[in-house]
Design an enzyme around this catalytic site. Sequence first.
Site, short mmCIF file in Angstrom:
data_model
loop_
_atom_site.label_atom_id
_atom_site.label_comp_id
_atom_site.label_asym_id
_atom_site.label_seq_id
_atom_site.Cartn_x
_atom_site.Cartn_y
_atom_site.Cartn_z
N TYR A 81 -58.39 -48.58 -65.68
CA TYR A 81 -58.48 -48.80 -64.23
C TYR A 81 -57.17 -48.53 -63.50
O TYR A 81 -56.14 -48.32 -64.11
CB TYR A 81 -59.08 -50.14 -63.89
N GLU A 82 -57.28 -48.51 -62.17
CA GLU A 82 -56.19 -48.11 -61.27
C GLU A 82 -55.70 -46.70 -61.57
O GLU A 82 -54.53 -46.38 -61.46
CB GLU A 82 -55.01 -49.10 -61.33
N GLY A 83 -56.64 -45.84 -61.95
CA GLY A 83 -56.32 -44.46 -62.33
C GLY A 83 -56.17 -44.38 -63.82
O GLY A 83 -55.20 -44.89 -64.39
#
Length: 600
Positions: free
Chosen positions: A440-442
Amino acid sequence: MPVYRAPVQDSLFLLNDVLGVERYANLPGFANATPDMIEAVLTEAGKFCEEVLFPINQSGDLEGCTRHDDGSVTTPKGFKEAYDAYCEAGWTLLTQPEEFGGQGLPHVVGFPVEEYRMAANQAFAMYPGLTQAAVAAILVKGSEEQKALYAPKMISGEWGGTMNLTEPHCGTDLGLIRTRAVPNGDGSYDVSGTKIFISSGEHDLTANIIHLVLAKTPDAPDSVKGISLFIVPKFLVGEDGSLGEHNALQCGSIEHKMGIHANSTCVMNYDGAKGWMVGEENKGLAAMFVMMNAARLGVGIQGLGQADIAFQNAVRYAQDRRQGRALTGPQDPQEKADPLFVHPDVRRMLMDAKATVEGLRALCLWGALQVDLAHVAETEEERQQADDLVSLLTPVIKGYGTDKGYDVATNAQQVFGGHGYIEEWGMSQYVRDARITMIYEGANGVQAMDLVGRKLAQNGGRAIQAFFAIIDTECARAKDNEALADFSGRLEKANGELKAATMWFMQNGMANPNNIGAGAHHYMHIMGIVALGSMWLMMAEAAQKALAEGRGNKAFLEAKLVTARHFGERFLPDAGSLRRKIEAGSEAMMALTPEQFYAA
């Protein structure tokens, strides 16, 4: 059963001996960050995380969150009480601006507290962590009215915050989002759409939840250039800050996940919910990236936290569990077997973990210092360089940090053997919780492409040239130190491999962009190795100086020198093999058709 001890001694060594935070006492926010104050803060934070958050980590994982028929969500037993205690103790205020009720301390003091929180209970830590990131976006891009209305209660912890990006049909490619925001003519918008994977999307910890939602207005371009950002509160907020009716939004379900069960990761449905634009129309992605960058550094700390708690438990188990005899002969002849600790392959995993955990901790704190200096350093040149370095190394801290954090967690599980695969020993949870940090978050492949595709070329390569210069200067200075000459030579060689890989991209990336994509992951890891190598050189210098002056814990400082040597011998050589992988290019990687990948 699992244990956790906050690494306060190591944090203080980094802040005082390695980074020398006291040198910055003349800068805004640093005046109160005296060594005594920092020690008091970290000691109390460590106790809180050990005594309040850690005891509900395993039980929270087993119980998970519960969605009720009305769309409300309750967190596991003990979470509400722990959150109230967390807010009452003032931990939400630590680094927030004083004008909005915060304590205004530098981020370099707040990051260790965040690490302890993430290690003790990652799922819990995400609730206030996401709120902090949402506050950052509002303070940078919000109007004065929005800041005054939302920031104080979010900073105090009375209200929570989230970020809503992903939709069922789109993740990284945000240009595909379908959530719409229709203007009402009074400054508000009706927001409609479905978002998924929304961490902390609905829960019972706070009186209100302030959702930051990406959406497109009716006439916006159907691409990333048409995205706007909206504040969409769970309960509407009056001008005086009082709570009104429930907004037209609801948690549709809680995702069934591999880990972080005690955090409510929700499907969020917006059905004409009232929202207010943050910043300019069609420039929501830039506003959201303020939050994203804060979150990415936070995720890097999550990787560090899960690695540390897994490592701590693996060391303890290796000392207690008896299996086989040492290769050099029995170490405890009076016992039927020696502890696992005597076996070189177990030591390999433990030493790799120690070198990684302590190196990542140093890099995270060094990065936090750059975040502070980017805002308050005395000269524009210093502020610019600090900002450049934070921008360059954020994908490395997030990407390399969580890759290695997960490796440490799985190796720590391996030390336990079969017991590592059994839930009650706790190691499975650390592996499962660490796994999401790479996604997550890229996802980490996106981090690598951000580093290679964007950060290297920014401002004519100013940031990477500054990074190279810092490493070269450190190595040149250390060469005159006989005890550090071997390490500095190895680091200088690894930095040379990074320079060569950078040049190869410049020469081969334009002709075939796949060459960049094929090598980005390896490049991110070379930079991570060099960055941690720099940290270990700094730590070794500081430890050597303290020993010479008769300061500090002798065993602790001697262990730093040995671990630095291990990193130099076992990690820095990998830079060369990774550079050779990059130079292999992308031809073979991209040659097969989808049908050729699997022959039935």
